[in-house]
Motif scaffolding. Structure first.
Motif, PDB file in Angstrom:
ATOM      1  N   GLU A 295       0.822  -1.211   0.000  1.00  0.00           N
ATOM      2  CA  GLU A 295       0.000   0.000   0.000  1.00  0.00           C
ATOM      3  C   GLU A 295       0.860   1.269   0.000  1.00  0.00           C
ATOM      4  O   GLU A 295       0.509   2.271  -0.621  1.00  0.00           O
ATOM      5  CB  GLU A 295      -0.884  -0.036   1.259  1.00  0.00           C
ATOM      6  N   ALA A 296       1.993   1.203   0.703  1.00  0.00           N
ATOM      7  CA  ALA A 296       2.839   2.399   0.826  1.00  0.00           C
ATOM      8  C   ALA A 296       3.764   2.593  -0.371  1.00  0.00           C
ATOM      9  O   ALA A 296       4.384   3.651  -0.510  1.00  0.00           O
ATOM     10  CB  ALA A 296       3.666   2.311   2.112  1.00  0.00           C
ATOM     11  N   MET A 297       3.860   1.595  -1.249  1.00  0.00           N
ATOM     12  CA  MET A 297       4.858   1.655  -2.321  1.00  0.00           C
ATOM     13  C   MET A 297       4.785   2.905  -3.205  1.00  0.00           C
ATOM     14  O   MET A 297       5.815   3.532  -3.468  1.00  0.00           O
ATOM     15  CB  MET A 297       4.810   0.376  -3.167  1.00  0.00           C
ATOM     16  N   PRO A 298       3.595   3.304  -3.665  1.00  0.00           N
ATOM     17  CA  PRO A 298       3.564   4.501  -4.525  1.00  0.00           C
ATOM     18  C   PRO A 298       4.127   5.741  -3.819  1.00  0.00           C
ATOM     19  O   PRO A 298       4.880   6.510  -4.418  1.00  0.00           O
ATOM     20  CB  PRO A 298       2.070   4.671  -4.831  1.00  0.00           C
ATOM     21  N   ALA A 299       3.798   5.903  -2.542  1.00  0.00           N
ATOM     22  CA  ALA A 299       4.289   7.074  -1.805  1.00  0.00           C
ATOM     23  C   ALA A 299       5.803   7.010  -1.628  1.00  0.00           C
ATOM     24  O   ALA A 299       6.498   8.022  -1.729  1.00  0.00           O
ATOM     25  CB  ALA A 299       3.598   7.163  -0.442  1.00  0.00           C
ATOM     26  N   VAL A 300       6.324   5.804  -1.366  1.00  0.00           N
ATOM     27  CA  VAL A 300       7.774   5.666  -1.202  1.00  0.00           C
ATOM     28  C   VAL A 300       8.471   5.963  -2.529  1.00  0.00           C
ATOM     29  O   VAL A 300       9.496   6.649  -2.575  1.00  0.00           O
ATOM     30  CB  VAL A 300       8.147   4.255  -0.693  1.00  0.00           C
ATOM     31  N   TYR A 322      15.778   0.429  -9.306  1.00  0.00           N
ATOM     32  CA  TYR A 322      16.288   0.781  -7.973  1.00  0.00           C
ATOM     33  C   TYR A 322      15.174   1.387  -7.122  1.00  0.00           C
ATOM     34  O   TYR A 322      15.012   1.050  -5.952  1.00  0.00           O
ATOM     35  CB  TYR A 322      17.445   1.789  -8.063  1.00  0.00           C
ATOM     36  N   VAL A 323      14.435   2.287  -7.743  1.00  0.00           N
ATOM     37  CA  VAL A 323      13.382   2.992  -7.000  1.00  0.00           C
ATOM     38  C   VAL A 323      12.296   2.014  -6.560  1.00  0.00           C
ATOM     39  O   VAL A 323      11.800   2.075  -5.431  1.00  0.00           O
ATOM     40  CB  VAL A 323      12.795   4.141  -7.859  1.00  0.00           C
ATOM     41  N   LYS A 324      11.972   1.072  -7.439  1.00  0.00           N
ATOM     42  CA  LYS A 324      10.944   0.091  -7.088  1.00  0.00           C
ATOM     43  C   LYS A 324      11.461  -0.892  -6.024  1.00  0.00           C
ATOM     44  O   LYS A 324      10.729  -1.259  -5.104  1.00  0.00           O
ATOM     45  CB  LYS A 324      10.504  -0.679  -8.339  1.00  0.00           C
ATOM     46  N   SER A 325      12.722  -1.295  -6.165  1.00  0.00           N
ATOM     47  CA  SER A 325      13.301  -2.206  -5.167  1.00  0.00           C
ATOM     48  C   SER A 325      13.249  -1.569  -3.783  1.00  0.00           C
ATOM     49  O   SER A 325      12.933  -2.225  -2.789  1.00  0.00           O
ATOM     50  CB  SER A 325      14.758  -2.526  -5.520  1.00  0.00           C
TER      51      SER A 325
END
Lengths: 351, 351
Positions: A295-300, A322-325
């Motif tokens: 759930e937090a992935m888009p914000a991160v 990298y950003v997705k990892s």
């Protein structure tokens, strides 16, 4: 009355360390501490980040360094461990060095049944591929008779049992081999890749068993919804949580902690095993943490891109990886309640 | 609405790691995680235990290894830190390497005032004695202009300011030098060894100051009861707690987090500084943790002696020292509430 104080049980956690992110001991130490353990953390590597990023820096501890660190603990009587959890270890010599630690602890407490319990996660590979040197496999096999609970995935269970797993029957056979041939009291296969007729879509299963006094398997299954994302460190989170929860479940059965390897009576059914109770709670915590991480992935990801300034080229595949990892790193500190008191429930069923 | 999620602030913690016990990053990482930070932990050493035992094993990271680990973070955009806390670093080259990390982060965020905040604990010695090489002192001095908050003890404050501290007047002068000459915005002297007429017996004090826009000191004092025992890792616990609490106190003042180094308006009195609010809360947590650690010591000692079997010779001075050192390890995991929500209160007073 100092003797009435509840002292934290002591656990030795041996695994990798990453500076940023959450895999290996970076997961295990926090999870075990959050669940009240006094954790000794022996780091087998110090890497900048996990290898799923496809680039990293850092150093590995040699087998000699691992042995020396443990000798350091011993000489100051810091080796009074109640449990040990071992995860990723670089190389066969390292595996043997860690095995010697566990053997030493078994020997040290041989006159106190149930005092010391070793949870061994034989990290070797996944999905049909070894990601360690081939000689690591026999090194782990040699240690299996000393482990109390092992946590292989399906591929690792195949490597250790020499049984090709294609369905529930062969999986059960592999578990039976591990109980019988290697005398491993408790086994959990942490992921299985085949499907069964009764398996709901988008669900995963773990299969567990505690052997009887004549080493027969008692297998249970727990099915839970999968989350559509690839996370690293889930095996390490499972290992840390089960270490805590199996102890808790065993403590709920009078007299069981004083029994060798915490083996339940033969008349306890598979679904009533403390191991099943423990695994249910572990999966509840994991499901909540993974759902909240997803759930937090888009914000991160947004935050990371924002911090990259002129480098923030979202079309660049490597950068996007990298950003997705980073965004898929387990969200542990913000989900302490899910680790300590999950509200989700999953139930073990008989196979 | 992913943008409404509260993301954990990211902090880089650079300090030593011990397998067993609680000093350095072993304290800082858990404390910061428990207070909700996403912690990147760069370990400058891996020792079996802290040096207070008088024997240990393990290895130190070289300056090059520290630099390489950070380069590893950077190349995958893992260097988006909000804060940095640096503690013990072995050797002057290591200090310079860590300083370069902090300088790089200051530079990276130079257009975003208040985005990045560096808490520097210049670990060099105590009670009139250096326990690092002499060249570490100038290495730290060269970094002071980049630090936002420093946490020297009295001896370290003397080394950095070149002011001999014998009473409150000379201490205030040392703080003034650190503000003026090195442009350090926030300073807390974490222990003082002289007594003052108004000082109650068996009490200790910390002295803090946030400079005004023309670099004048605003000093406050917090006095708290001492606990009759020698604990290791208290400085590391202080550093981790103040890192979290200063951010929290600054966030309570509208607009302050967007100001360079979180410097309060000139008309804010010493006792009303966010730094004073933060230090009050830190000392409350510390007092509770230390009191509970002290209380548990006899039980921990009993448990260790019991595990030593035939080796348990209580008359052996060396063994007694190891057993006592272990019992004096900070009890963190059993005192999570004291870290997160201390109920004790201490109040800052004007000097």
């Amino acid at each position: 009355m100092s003797s009435e104080l509840q002292l934290a049980p002591r656990v030795l956690a041996v695994a990798s360390h990453v500076v940023s992110g959450n895999v290996g001991n970076k997961v295990a130490v926090f999870v075990l501490q959050s669940l009240g353990f006094d954790v000794a953390a022996l780091n087998t590597v110090q890497f900048s980040n996990h290898t799923g990023y496809r680039q990293w820096t850092g150093t590995r501890a040699t087998a000699q360094e691992i042995t020396d660190l443990y000798a350091g603990l011993k000489q100051s009587y810091l080796d009074d461990f109640d449990m040990m959890l071992s995860g990723y270890i670089p190389g066969a010599e390292g595996v043997t060095a860690v095995g010697n630690i566990a053997k030493g602890l078994k020997e040290k407490f041989r006159d106190v049944p149930g005092k010391f319990f070793w949870v061994l996660d034989p990290v070797m590979g996944d999905n049909g591929k070894l990601y360690v040197a081939p000689e690591v496999v026999p090194a782990y096999k040699a240690l299996l008779p000393y482990a109390d609970l092992i946590l292989p995935n399906q591929f690792e269970a195949e490597q250790l049992s020499d049984v090709k797993i294609v369905d529930m029957a062969s999986l059960t056979q592999a578990i039976q081999v591990l109980h019988e041939k290697f005398r491993i009291p408790h086994i959990i296969i942490t992921s299985v890749s085949f499907t069964t007729p009764d398996h709901p879509p988008s669900h995963l299963s773990v299969i567990g068993s505690t052997m009887t006094s004549d080493r027969r398997a008692r297998t249970f299954k727990i099915t839970f919804p999968s989350i559509d994302c690839y996370f690293c460190g889930t095996g390490d989170m499972f290992g840390a949580l089960i270490t805590s929860r199996v102890r808790e479940a065993v403590e709920a059965v009078p007299g069981l902690t004083a029994r060798e390897s915490w083996l339940s009576d033969d008349d306890v059914a598979a679904t009533e095993l403390p191991l099943a109770r423990a695994a249910e709670k572990v999966l509840a915590s994991m499901h909540e943490v993974l759902a909240k991480t997803r759930e937090a992935m888009p914000a991160v990801m947004d935050r990371t891109w924002a911090s990259m300034g002129a480098d923030a080229d979202r079309g660049d595949e490597k950068k996007a990886h990298y950003v997705k990892s980073k965004a898929a790193e387990l969200q542990l500190v913000t989900n302490l309640d899910s680790l300590r008191s999950p509200t989700t429930t999953f139930s073990a069923t008989k196979i």
